[in-house]
Design a protein around this motif. Structure first.
Motif, PDB file in Angstrom:
ATOM      1  N   ALA A 272      -1.550  -4.622  -6.404  1.00  0.00           N
ATOM      2  CA  ALA A 272      -1.209  -4.506  -4.987  1.00  0.00           C
ATOM      3  C   ALA A 272      -1.049  -5.860  -4.294  1.00  0.00           C
ATOM      4  O   ALA A 272      -0.193  -6.027  -3.423  1.00  0.00           O
ATOM      5  N   LYS A 273      -1.865  -6.849  -4.666  1.00  0.00           N
ATOM      6  CA  LYS A 273      -1.830  -8.148  -3.977  1.00  0.00           C
ATOM      7  C   LYS A 273      -0.543  -8.922  -4.258  1.00  0.00           C
ATOM      8  O   LYS A 273      -0.206  -9.854  -3.524  1.00  0.00           O
ATOM      9  N   LEU A 274       0.155  -8.537  -5.322  1.00  0.00           N
ATOM     10  CA  LEU A 274       1.396  -9.235  -5.677  1.00  0.00           C
ATOM     11  C   LEU A 274       2.636  -8.425  -5.280  1.00  0.00           C
ATOM     12  O   LEU A 274       3.760  -8.859  -5.538  1.00  0.00           O
ATOM     13  N   CYS A 275       2.453  -7.254  -4.671  1.00  0.00           N
ATOM     14  CA  CYS A 275       3.584  -6.395  -4.319  1.00  0.00           C
ATOM     15  C   CYS A 275       4.054  -6.673  -2.901  1.00  0.00           C
ATOM     16  O   CYS A 275       3.250  -6.891  -1.994  1.00  0.00           O
ATOM     17  N   THR A 276       5.358  -6.648  -2.724  1.00  0.00           N
ATOM     18  CA  THR A 276       6.001  -6.850  -1.424  1.00  0.00           C
ATOM     19  C   THR A 276       7.068  -5.773  -1.267  1.00  0.00           C
ATOM     20  O   THR A 276       7.316  -4.996  -2.200  1.00  0.00           O
ATOM     21  N   PRO A 277       7.752  -5.698  -0.136  1.00  0.00           N
ATOM     22  CA  PRO A 277       8.794  -4.665   0.008  1.00  0.00           C
ATOM     23  C   PRO A 277       9.879  -4.684  -1.066  1.00  0.00           C
ATOM     24  O   PRO A 277      10.473  -3.648  -1.364  1.00  0.00           O
ATOM     25  N   LYS A 278      10.143  -5.847  -1.677  1.00  0.00           N
ATOM     26  CA  LYS A 278      11.204  -5.915  -2.685  1.00  0.00           C
ATOM     27  C   LYS A 278      10.692  -6.361  -4.055  1.00  0.00           C
ATOM     28  O   LYS A 278      11.482  -6.697  -4.942  1.00  0.00           O
ATOM     29  N   LEU A 279       9.369  -6.345  -4.247  1.00  0.00           N
ATOM     30  CA  LEU A 279       8.789  -6.810  -5.507  1.00  0.00           C
ATOM     31  C   LEU A 279       7.595  -5.928  -5.856  1.00  0.00           C
ATOM     32  O   LEU A 279       6.682  -5.752  -5.043  1.00  0.00           O
ATOM     33  N   LEU A 280       7.603  -5.377  -7.078  1.00  0.00           N
ATOM     34  CA  LEU A 280       6.502  -4.534  -7.546  1.00  0.00           C
ATOM     35  C   LEU A 280       6.020  -5.077  -8.888  1.00  0.00           C
ATOM     36  O   LEU A 280       6.790  -5.160  -9.846  1.00  0.00           O
ATOM     37  N   VAL A 281       4.757  -5.449  -8.937  1.00  0.00           N
ATOM     38  CA  VAL A 281       4.146  -5.966 -10.167  1.00  0.00           C
ATOM     39  C   VAL A 281       3.115  -4.947 -10.636  1.00  0.00           C
ATOM     40  O   VAL A 281       2.259  -4.514  -9.853  1.00  0.00           O
TER      41      VAL A 281
END
Length: 573
Positions: A272-281
């Motif tokens: 979750a800490k690395l996820c953004t609206p256009k990036l999912l890790v």
């Protein structure tokens, strides 16, 4: 399009299918019709202002293929209806060979929402697509041409606000998959954890909105019965562009599912800490194989078990499929128990062969000039249990819908992996951008519809459907009954009255047009039809009612609806 079958008539012996002159004429009709639809009907300049120059151009390019293709299928259906089924089949096969590659070509050029449409064909949704279309569109499941790595790096660094190397110790430039809204890469975090990174294309949300408008406009003219469903699907798809929300949905469904199905499935955990609206890790599921790749390998295994080459087996299967289609019947693959017997037999043979090989290698094989015997990997020889695969996917997604009220609305095969866990494979379930939530009232309504269909009490079925927000122009009982059986149960010759699904819907629309679909049920029906479509591809034809009946009973008992169970007779079974 129309699927060739015995549900029609003679193919006129004129060159109506694939004739170059007719094709050129129809393509000109497509261009002219596209201009008329997109331009003249609403005022070209005004509409161009409304959707923007880019989407206006995309619409014209789509119509140039869609309109002549639709017209030629429609004309061929009319010309061949009621006559020799073999001639009719030959006519449609010619069309499939012409239009399926053309459709794939324009989908790959335009990408966007059109890839979603192609994925429906690849999944054989509602058993409505010919084998040639299914095979042609298969590439769209997860192997769409990708964007250059420079584009990916820029998106990742913009989203994280720092250089890629500050977060990842390595990042594979080659994507492991690409689809409608983005692509996926393997990477390793600084702490050594292996992850996959899902990157969203920057232009995709803008294009999706224009593409859905184009599809809806086409359907209003050619297939208006699909418009209400497209309106709800549009709402759901627009939620897919926030990967932060998807990360939360992924972890929520993961928690729901692993408690009940942890021995059969694996779902990655989002970082979750690395996820953004256009990036999912998220965690990488490995070792794993894409379901589509696993099924292709499986065909080779079955051919080997039959003592044939793959090409020989495919030729026989194609002939048998064509005969069954012309005769209007379904072909069934082996049951779960029958496949278990095949698997046990193969495992026993592999065990004995390996035992002999090891004894040889540690005895005679130790002598000079004596070649060792290979030890076989059972996973390379043991086939998948197709029946259990379909049953598991139906049960898992039925549980999400009926019990949890939180489900993945896009369970196409590109979102399923085979994760190798010891001697057994588990299903790896990925991509939770289209998660739909329903309340207890809707879950109970669905359970009652399923129980009513199981009881085959026509008055009760109609009563339950009318308790939802499904509405037709005249609200005829017979229309509601037919829609309920098609949407919530199955699409076989009995339900479709021997017609192709689209022809069946066309007749319903002409007699009693659908005016409103219950938005809470649109994605449920989509999931049911999509999973049944996978079953059709694998010759594992299923009834949603039969698959979800135990879950429906569970919901009604939990919610104090025992009286309804007794009314349908289920409680006494």
């Amino acid at each position: 399009g129309f699927r060739s079958s015995s549900r029609g008539g003679p193919c006129a012996q004129r060159q109506v299918c694939g004739a170059p002159l007719e094709l050129k004429m129809l393509r000109r009709v497509g261009v002219a019709s596209g201009v008329a639809l997109v331009g003249g009907a609403a005022g070209g300049l005004a509409l161009r202002e409304h959707v923007g120059p880019e989407n206006f151009d995309r619409a014209l390019r789509f119509y140039r293929v869609a309109i002549p293709g639709y017209l030629q299928y429609k004309l061929t259906d009319i010309r061949t209806r009621g006559g020799d089924p073999h001639a009719r089949d030959d006519a449609f096969q010619k069309l499939h060979r012409i239009w399926a590659p053309d459709a794939l070509d324009i989908i790959l050029q335009l990408r966007g929402f059109y890839i979603k449409i192609g994925q429906m064909a690849a999944t054989n949704i509602a058993n409505a697509f010919p084998e040639h279309w299914v095979q042609t569109m298969e590439v769209l499941q997860d192997n769409v041409p990708s964007k250059p790595f420079g584009v990916v790096r820029e998106i990742v660094e913009n989203e994280l606000g720092k250089p890629l190397e500050d977060v990842f110790s390595s990042f594979d430039e080659r994507p492991i998959g690409a689809a409608s809204i983005g692509q996926v890469h393997r990477a390793v975090l600084k702490d050594g954890e292996k992850v996959v990174v899902k990157v969203q294309y920057p232009e995709v949300e803008r294009l999706f909105r224009g593409d859905i408008w184009t599809i809806k406009f086409f359907c209003r003219i050619a297939q208006p019965e699909h418009v209400p469903a497209l309106v709800e699907i549009e709402k759901q798809f627009m939620t897919e562009f926030d990967y932060t929300a998807e990360a939360g949905q992924l972890n929520e469904i993961r928690q729901n599912m692993l408690n009940r199905f942890g021995n059969r499935i694996v779902i990655p955990k989002a970082k979750a800490k690395l996820c953004t609206p256009k990036l999912l890790v998220m965690e990488e599921l490995r070792p794993a194989t894409k379901l589509a790749d696993g099924l292709r390998q499986d065909m080779k295994k079955f051919a080997s078990l039959k003592g044939m080459t793959l090409d020989e087996m495919l030729a026989i299967e194609a002939r048998l499929d064509k005969e069954a289609e012309i005769e209007g019947r379904l072909r069934y693959g082996p049951s779960a128990k029958e496949t278990d017997s095949i698997i046990a037999s193969v495992r026993a043979k592999v065990f004995l062969d390996n035992l002999v090989a090891r004894l040889w290698n540690f005895s005679v094989g130790l002598f000079p000039y004596v070649a060792p015997r290979p030890v076989l990997d059972p996973r390379e020889l043991v086939p998948l249990n197709h029946a259990r695969l379909v049953d598991d996917l139906l049960e898992i997604h039925g549980h999400q819908i009926l019990v949890d009220g939180c489900f993945n609305g896009d369970p196409h095969p590109g979102n399923v992996l085979l994760v190798h866990d010891g001697s057994e494979d588990k299903l790896g379930l990925i991509d939770y951008g289209q998660v739909k939530r329903i309340d207890t009232r809707t879950r109970v309504q669905l359970a009652k519809i399923l129980l009513a269909l199981h009881s085959n009490d026509e008055a009760l079925i109609v009563e339950q459907i009318k308790s939802t927000r499904y509405r037709t122009k005249y609200n005829k009982d017979v229309t509601m009954l037919k829609l309920a059986r098609l949407f919530f149960d199955r699409e076989d010759a009995e339900i479709l009255e021997g017609k192709h699904p689209q022809a069946f819907l066309d007749e319903l629309q002409a007699d009693d047009p659908v005016e409103e679909l219950d938005e809470d049920f649109v994605m449920i029906v989509r999931v049911a039809i999509m999973l049944r479509g996978l079953g059709h591809v694998l010759k594992q034809h299923r009834s949603t009612v039969a698959a979800w009946l135990p879950l429906a009973k569970q919901v009604l008992v939990q919610e104090g609806e025992e009286d309804f169970l007794r009314q349908t007779g289920v409680a006494m079974e």
